[in-house]
Design a protein around this motif. Structure first.
Motif, PDB file in Angstrom:
ATOM      1  N   LEU A   1       0.831  -1.215   0.000  1.00 45.88           N
ATOM      2  CA  LEU A   1       0.000   0.000   0.000  1.00 45.88           C
ATOM      3  C   LEU A   1       0.861   1.258   0.000  1.00 45.88           C
ATOM      4  CD1 LEU A   1      -3.114  -0.608   2.275  1.00 45.88           C
ATOM      5  CD2 LEU A   1      -2.906  -0.605  -0.224  1.00 45.88           C
ATOM      6  N   GLU A   2       1.929   1.196   0.789  1.00 41.82           N
ATOM      7  CA  GLU A   2       2.849   2.333   0.815  1.00 41.82           C
ATOM      8  C   GLU A   2       3.383   2.614  -0.595  1.00 41.82           C
ATOM      9  OE1 GLU A   2       7.064   2.994   2.759  1.00 41.82           O
ATOM     10  OE2 GLU A   2       5.735   1.840   4.080  1.00 41.82           O
TER      11      GLU A   2
ATOM     12  N   LEU B   1       1.910   1.729  -3.342  1.00 41.42           N
ATOM     13  CA  LEU B   1       0.793   2.178  -4.190  1.00 41.42           C
ATOM     14  C   LEU B   1       0.609   3.685  -4.083  1.00 41.42           C
ATOM     15  CD1 LEU B   1      -1.647   1.523  -6.009  1.00 41.42           C
ATOM     16  CD2 LEU B   1      -3.002   1.264  -3.927  1.00 41.42           C
ATOM     17  N   TRP B   2       0.635   4.197  -2.838  1.00 39.03           N
ATOM     18  CA  TRP B   2       0.448   5.655  -2.695  1.00 39.03           C
ATOM     19  C   TRP B   2       1.550   6.420  -3.395  1.00 39.03           C
ATOM     20  CZ3 TRP B   2      -4.164   6.129  -2.294  1.00 39.03           C
ATOM     21  CH2 TRP B   2      -4.958   5.451  -1.365  1.00 39.03           C
ATOM     22  N   ARG B   3       2.786   5.895  -3.302  1.00 43.41           N
ATOM     23  CA  ARG B   3       3.887   6.596  -3.950  1.00 43.41           C
ATOM     24  C   ARG B   3       3.710   6.557  -5.467  1.00 43.41           C
ATOM     25  NH1 ARG B   3       7.555   4.440  -0.854  1.00 43.41           N
ATOM     26  NH2 ARG B   3       7.378   5.932   0.844  1.00 43.41           N
ATOM     27  N   THR B   4       3.252   5.441  -5.960  1.00 46.27           N
ATOM     28  CA  THR B   4       2.984   5.334  -7.400  1.00 46.27           C
ATOM     29  C   THR B   4       1.908   6.331  -7.819  1.00 46.27           C
ATOM     30  OG1 THR B   4       3.674   3.045  -7.673  1.00 46.27           O
ATOM     31  CG2 THR B   4       1.929   3.825  -9.125  1.00 46.27           C
ATOM     32  N   ILE B   5       0.850   6.420  -7.008  1.00 45.99           N
ATOM     33  CA  ILE B   5      -0.233   7.348  -7.350  1.00 45.99           C
ATOM     34  C   ILE B   5       0.268   8.798  -7.287  1.00 45.99           C
ATOM     35  CG2 ILE B   5      -2.440   8.279  -6.549  1.00 45.99           C
ATOM     36  CD1 ILE B   5      -3.234   5.412  -5.793  1.00 45.99           C
ATOM     37  N   ALA B   6       1.036   9.110  -6.243  1.00 47.88           N
ATOM     38  CA  ALA B   6       1.551  10.479  -6.117  1.00 47.88           C
ATOM     39  C   ALA B   6       2.431  10.837  -7.312  1.00 47.88           C
ATOM     40  CB  ALA B   6       2.349  10.618  -4.823  1.00 47.88           C
TER      41      ALA B   6
ATOM     42  N   ASP C   1       8.365   2.535  -5.192  1.00 43.74           N
ATOM     43  CA  ASP C   1       6.993   2.594  -5.699  1.00 43.74           C
ATOM     44  C   ASP C   1       6.355   1.219  -5.567  1.00 43.74           C
ATOM     45  OD1 ASP C   1       8.375   1.184  -7.651  1.00 43.74           O
ATOM     46  OD2 ASP C   1       7.016   1.865  -9.230  1.00 43.74           O
TER      47      ASP C   1
END
Ligand SMILES: Nc1ncnc2c1ncn2[C@@H]1O[C@H](COP(=O)(O)OP(=O)(O)O)[C@@H](O)[C@H]1O
Ligand SMILES: [Mg+2]
Lengths: 224, 247
Positions: free
Chosen positions: A21-22, A24-29, A175
């Protein structure tokens, strides 16, 4: 060893999903930032290419062609590993954002240009004839019409940028993909990779669908 | 009547498209408040000529002056364009704005009126051209005749001293031509200078102070309408009139 405990190991997934999840958020950001900056940069480039003075236009063309030709991974590696030799040291996240934005801008520039060129000449002439300056002409008349035309291809390009974020794992950005390979190594089990793939799909499938919806909607309305 | 000064002056104007000469040595002076109709066969340069007046077409020889200002690229072009409004054959309304905002946009952006004031004025103009009740609709929801009346209202909203019309009724179904011509007729004699390209001969004869006849990029004759329609000495004009009047 059966397939389920190898690829869909629930224990492994439960242990490592915070890591995923961590990532995932970096990928989204990274993706969202690069997409938004690319949309802005592309618009400026398109306008420079269409209406700039000769040298400006020439530079815009060179930029657009070069960055559509160069592989994303190559440019990313250059920004991360080569720029420090010039004294420019960017974090992995900043390098990835810079590289993806620069390349995305080149693609969106071409999309905007096609959209602006698809607005009938009479619209420009009508706007000029009532005395609108070039800024008002773009904002009030041309861009609102061009945007309709370019929404499907711009969405498509955004999907590509999101997918390209996975390349950032090469420059050690934690990521989604990087986190998944890390978890896979720690657990000695490929379940985290499958988990990452599913997260990518959850992120991207709706966007892919959205393009189809946009294409249907705007092509119907565009039939003037 | 005292001699009115020219509000539009064209001297030796030429225009090429590649090798093709669309305008050759055009000399034309148009007085303040005058109604001038350009006639001539298709391809004779009528559109090109009137588009040189607001620089939608860049001429490459001679001079065009509007109200003493040379029409050329640069700072003064926008002030020229504020004086000169244009009505197009294909209407060219802005499809992304309501009818009301099509008319209000120019005054808001160029004359810096508030949207509220500009819309109020736009409503009055729409009333004047007889389509006040369509104000909230979008251009695609209107008939051709109605759209062209919006086009006229949009032009009038800039309070221009000169109105250019390029075949304003040519894209209309026959039953809608009259309503648009009536609006244009209402403008003649209002002090605004009208330059019209049209194929409506009866209308031309009725409203024009002078007829300008063009052929192959040149002005062949300039005459008052009665002289032109009954007694032109120009052979080409005669042939043109025979062709259009016998149809
Ligand atoms: N943008 C253009 N490019 C090339 N040729 C043009 C262009 N606009 C007009 N022409 C040519 O110039 C001539 C005059 O055109 P125009 O002024 O539109 O004539 P009219 O309005 O009298 O029918 C025509 O032969 C036309 O084909
Ligand atoms: Mg024409």
């Amino acid at each position: 060893m059966d397939i389920v405990s190898t690829f869909f190991n629930v224990d492994v997934l439960l242990r490592y999903y915070p890591l995923l999840l961590e990532g995932l958020w970096r990928t989204i950001a990274l993706g969202v930032l690069s997409i938004v900056l690319g949309l802005i940069g592309g618009l400026l480039l398109a306008i420079a290419r269409l209406y700039g003075a000769k040298p400006v236009r020439f530079l815009a063309i060179v930029y657009i062609d070069v960055f559509r030709a160069i592989p994303v991974l190559v440019w990313l590696v250059i920004v991360y590993y080569a720029l420090p030799f010039l004294g420019v040291r960017l974090s992995a996240f900043a390098s990835a954002t810079t590289a993806l934005t620069m390349i995305s801008s080149a693609y969106t520039a071409e999309i905007y240009r096609a959209g602006i060129e698809a607005v009938p000449r009479g619209q420009f002439e009508a706007a000029q004839s009532i005395g609108l300056g070039s800024f008002d002409l773009m904002r009030d008349v041309v861009l609102p019409q061009a945007i309709r035309i370019v929404i499907p291809p711009l969405t498509n390009n955004s999907i590509n940028v999101l997918k390209d974020t996975a390349l950032a794992s090469v420059v050690a950005l934690p990521d989604l993909l990087k986190q998944a390979t890390q978890a896979q190594a720690l657990a000695a089990n490929p379940t985290p990779l499958i988990g990452a793939a599913i997260l990518y799909l959850i992120l991207l499938l709706p966007l892919v669908r959205l393009v189809a919806v946009f294409e249907a909607r705007y092509s119907r309305r565009g039939a003037r | 009547m005292s001699q009115p000064e020219a509000i539009i002056s064209m001297k030796g104007v030429g225009k090429r498209f590649g090798k093709f000469e669309a305008l050759k040595d055009i000399d034309l002076e148009i007085a303040r408040g005058e109604v001038v109709v350009l006639l001539g066969p298709s391809g004779s340069g009528k559109s090109t000529l009137i588009r040189c007046i607001n620089l939608l077409e860049e001429y490459d020889a001679g001079d065009v002056h509007v109200d003493g200002i040379r029409v050329e690229k640069g700072k003064k072009l926008q002030s020229v364009r504020q004086e000169v409004a244009m009505v197009f054959q294909a209407f060219n309304l802005f499809p992304n704005h309501t009818i009301l905002d099509n008319v209000a946009l120019g005054p808001v952006r160029v004359r810096k009126l508030s949207w509220k004031d500009a819309r109020e004025r736009a409503r009055r103009l729409l009333d004047r051209v007889g389509i006040a009740e369509q104000a909230e609709k979008y251009p695609s929801q209107l008939s051709g005749g109605q759209q062209q009346r919006v086009g006229i209202a949009r032009a009038l909203a800039m309070e221009p001293r000169i109105l250019l019309f390029d075949e304003p009724t040519s894209a209309l179904d026959p039953e809608m031509v009259g309503e648009v011509l009536d609006v244009i007729k209402g403008l003649a004699g209002d002090g605004v200078t009208l330059v019209l390209v049209t194929h409506e001969m009866g209308f031309a004869r009725q409203v024009a102070d002078r007829i300008v006849f063009m052929e192959a990029g040149r002005i062949k004759e300039i005459a008052p309408p009665d002289d032109f329609f009954t007694a032109t000495r120009n052979e080409r004009a005669r042939a043109f009139l025979d062709a259009v009047l016998n149809h």
